[in-house]
Write an enzyme that holds these catalytic residues in place. Structure first.
Site, PDB file in Angstrom:
ATOM      1  N   ASP A  32       0.825  -1.208   0.000  1.00 61.37           N
ATOM      2  CA  ASP A  32       0.000   0.000   0.000  1.00 61.37           C
ATOM      3  C   ASP A  32       0.865   1.266   0.000  1.00 61.37           C
ATOM      4  O   ASP A  32       1.986   1.254   0.500  1.00 61.37           O
ATOM      5  CB  ASP A  32      -0.905  -0.027   1.242  1.00 61.37           C
ATOM      6  CG  ASP A  32      -2.069   0.929   1.125  1.00 61.37           C
ATOM      7  OD1 ASP A  32      -2.307   1.466   0.018  1.00 61.37           O
ATOM      8  OD2 ASP A  32      -2.745   1.153   2.138  1.00 61.37           O
ATOM      9  N   HIS A  49       3.093   3.297  -8.755  1.00 64.38           N
ATOM     10  CA  HIS A  49       2.993   1.849  -8.979  1.00 64.38           C
ATOM     11  C   HIS A  49       4.290   1.325  -9.614  1.00 64.38           C
ATOM     12  O   HIS A  49       4.751   0.240  -9.285  1.00 64.38           O
ATOM     13  CB  HIS A  49       1.795   1.535  -9.879  1.00 64.38           C
ATOM     14  CG  HIS A  49       0.468   1.871  -9.230  1.00 64.38           C
ATOM     15  ND1 HIS A  49       0.164   1.502  -7.946  1.00 64.38           N
ATOM     16  CD2 HIS A  49      -0.621   2.550  -9.696  1.00 64.38           C
ATOM     17  CE1 HIS A  49      -1.049   1.932  -7.634  1.00 64.38           C
ATOM     18  NE2 HIS A  49      -1.546   2.577  -8.673  1.00 64.38           N
ATOM     19  N   LEU A 143      11.649 -20.244  -3.629  1.00 63.96           N
ATOM     20  CA  LEU A 143      10.570 -19.369  -3.137  1.00 63.96           C
ATOM     21  C   LEU A 143       9.317 -19.493  -3.998  1.00 63.96           C
ATOM     22  O   LEU A 143       9.404 -19.480  -5.235  1.00 63.96           O
ATOM     23  CB  LEU A 143      11.073 -17.916  -3.179  1.00 63.96           C
ATOM     24  CG  LEU A 143      10.046 -16.826  -2.860  1.00 63.96           C
ATOM     25  CD1 LEU A 143       9.726 -16.802  -1.372  1.00 63.96           C
ATOM     26  CD2 LEU A 143      10.543 -15.459  -3.305  1.00 63.96           C
TER      27      LEU A 143
HETATM   28  C1  FPP Z   1      -1.886   0.123  -3.346  1.00 63.33           C
HETATM   29  O1  FPP Z   1      -1.417   1.447  -3.356  1.00 63.33           O
HETATM   30  C2  FPP Z   1      -1.290  -0.609  -4.449  1.00 63.33           C
HETATM   31  C3  FPP Z   1      -1.992  -1.262  -5.411  1.00 63.33           C
HETATM   32  C4  FPP Z   1      -3.450  -1.301  -5.437  1.00 63.33           C
HETATM   33  C5  FPP Z   1      -1.313  -1.950  -6.527  1.00 63.33           C
HETATM   34  C6  FPP Z   1      -0.040  -2.672  -6.183  1.00 63.33           C
HETATM   35  C7  FPP Z   1       0.646  -2.942  -7.457  1.00 63.33           C
HETATM   36  C8  FPP Z   1       1.960  -2.849  -7.687  1.00 63.33           C
HETATM   37  C9  FPP Z   1       2.965  -2.579  -6.636  1.00 63.33           C
HETATM   38  C10 FPP Z   1       2.518  -2.998  -9.061  1.00 63.33           C
HETATM   39  C11 FPP Z   1       1.901  -4.000  -9.989  1.00 63.33           C
HETATM   40  C12 FPP Z   1       2.041  -5.395  -9.562  1.00 63.33           C
HETATM   41  C13 FPP Z   1       2.844  -6.333 -10.089  1.00 63.33           C
HETATM   42  C14 FPP Z   1       2.797  -7.708  -9.538  1.00 63.33           C
HETATM   43  C15 FPP Z   1       3.795  -6.092 -11.178  1.00 63.33           C
HETATM   44  P1  FPP Z   1      -2.460   2.604  -3.584  1.00 63.33           P
HETATM   45  O2  FPP Z   1      -2.537   2.900  -5.023  1.00 63.33           O
HETATM   46  O3  FPP Z   1      -3.777   2.248  -2.960  1.00 63.33           O
HETATM   47  O4  FPP Z   1      -1.780   3.770  -2.777  1.00 63.33           O
HETATM   48  P2  FPP Z   1      -2.523   4.947  -2.002  1.00 63.33           P
HETATM   49  O5  FPP Z   1      -3.327   4.292  -0.901  1.00 63.33           O
HETATM   50  O6  FPP Z   1      -1.388   5.754  -1.474  1.00 63.33           O
HETATM   51  O7  FPP Z   1      -3.364   5.680  -2.995  1.00 63.33           O
END
Ligand code: FPP
Length: 253
Positions: A32, A49, A143
């Site tokens: 997150d 991201h 893993l």
């Molecule tokens: C949450 O942060 C994150 C996500 C919903 C996406 C996580 C995805 C990645 C790290 C990259 C893609 C994945 C792979 C496997 C290549 P948020 O966007 O909710 O952050 P915020 O709460 O600060 O808005």
């Protein structure tokens, strides 16, 4: 061997040392804070991201190095479809890019790339890359990297109930034989140990529908650090904290 990833470990103090006999077998991470990380830098959310993917690379490597057996990353939830189309598309593109770029090295390092969640709803190109990645790595013995994609804990339980109901109707399972293990065996994580440790960076302290059945006795570790800044040092801190917990599973020591 892993190439030197983008972690800055070499410039920093050594990581906190861990009891190598008590490394969590299964770690789940709610990745997150990408959006807020980007906002703080006046960047578009998708850059957050992208930076989050860099963090994934470092953490996969570190988990492998210290002997974590299962790492489950919450990458896209059943609720994330509510996000703007552009952001969803960017996440799907990043997933494809990550798999294309990393699969050879993951394979070389004996990692199994597995998915949990209903990937049939993802764009065809993502499904294909995920299937290729699994096919290529499924016989590896290192893993196990579970990418949770279109994953929701409640959705997983509904799916499990439907599958179990079908098997009961077909006489494959008897009502009197149903116990907790039966339910576990109908989840995406069938055959895997429950997570020992759940990590959630970015200051939020909730489970957000992640592994809700499997987390019954998991230890939780929260931090204000945003996911793109989460590195090997943070991982060691979380595990060190875990190693100093008293896990009683409802009993008395
Ligand atoms: C949450 O942060 C994150 C996500 C919903 C996406 C996580 C995805 C990645 C790290 C990259 C893609 C994945 C792979 C496997 C290549 P948020 O966007 O909710 O952050 P915020 O709460 O600060 O808005």
């Amino acid at each position: 061997m892993w190439k030197f990833f983008n972690d800055k470990a070499k410039d920093k103090k050594p990581y906190i040392s861990l009891d190598m006999n008590n490394i969590p077998k299964h770690i789940g991470i709610i990745m997150d804070g990408n959006g807020r990380w980007a906002k703080e830098r006046k960047l578009p959310r998708t850059m957050g991201h992208r930076a989050g993917v860099e963090a994934i690379r470092g953490i996969v490597k570190e988990c492998d190095k210290i002997g974590v057996k299962y790492l489950t990353l919450y990458a896209f939830s059943t609720e994330n479809w509510k996000r703007p189309k552009d952001e969803i598309n960017a996440l799907m593109r990043l997933l494809v890019e990550y798999l294309k770029k990393e699969i050879a090295e993951l394979h070389e390092n004996n990692v199994v790339v597995n998915t949990i969640g209903d990937i049939s709803k993802l764009p065809r190109i993502c499904q294909n890359e995920l299937k290729n990645a699994y096919e290529k790595t499924k016989n590896n013995s290192g893993l196990i990297l579970n990418l949770a994609l279109n994953y929701g804990g409640r959705d997983e339980i509904v799916r499990a109930v439907k599958l179990l109901y079908k098997d009961i109707k077909e006489g494959k399972v008897l009502e009197e034989d149903i116990d907790e293990d039966t339910i576990s065996n109908y989840l995406y994580t069938a055959g895997m140990p429950d997570p020992d440790l759940i990590i959630r960076p970015s200051g939020e302290k909730r489970l957000s529908n992640f592994l809700i059945w499997q987390c019954a006795y998991s230890e939780f570790w929260y931090s204000d650090i945003k996911w793109p800044d989460f590195n090997g040092e943070c991982l060691h801190e979380a595990i060190y904290d875990f190693q100093n917990r008293d896990r009683r599973y409802g009993g008395i020591k």
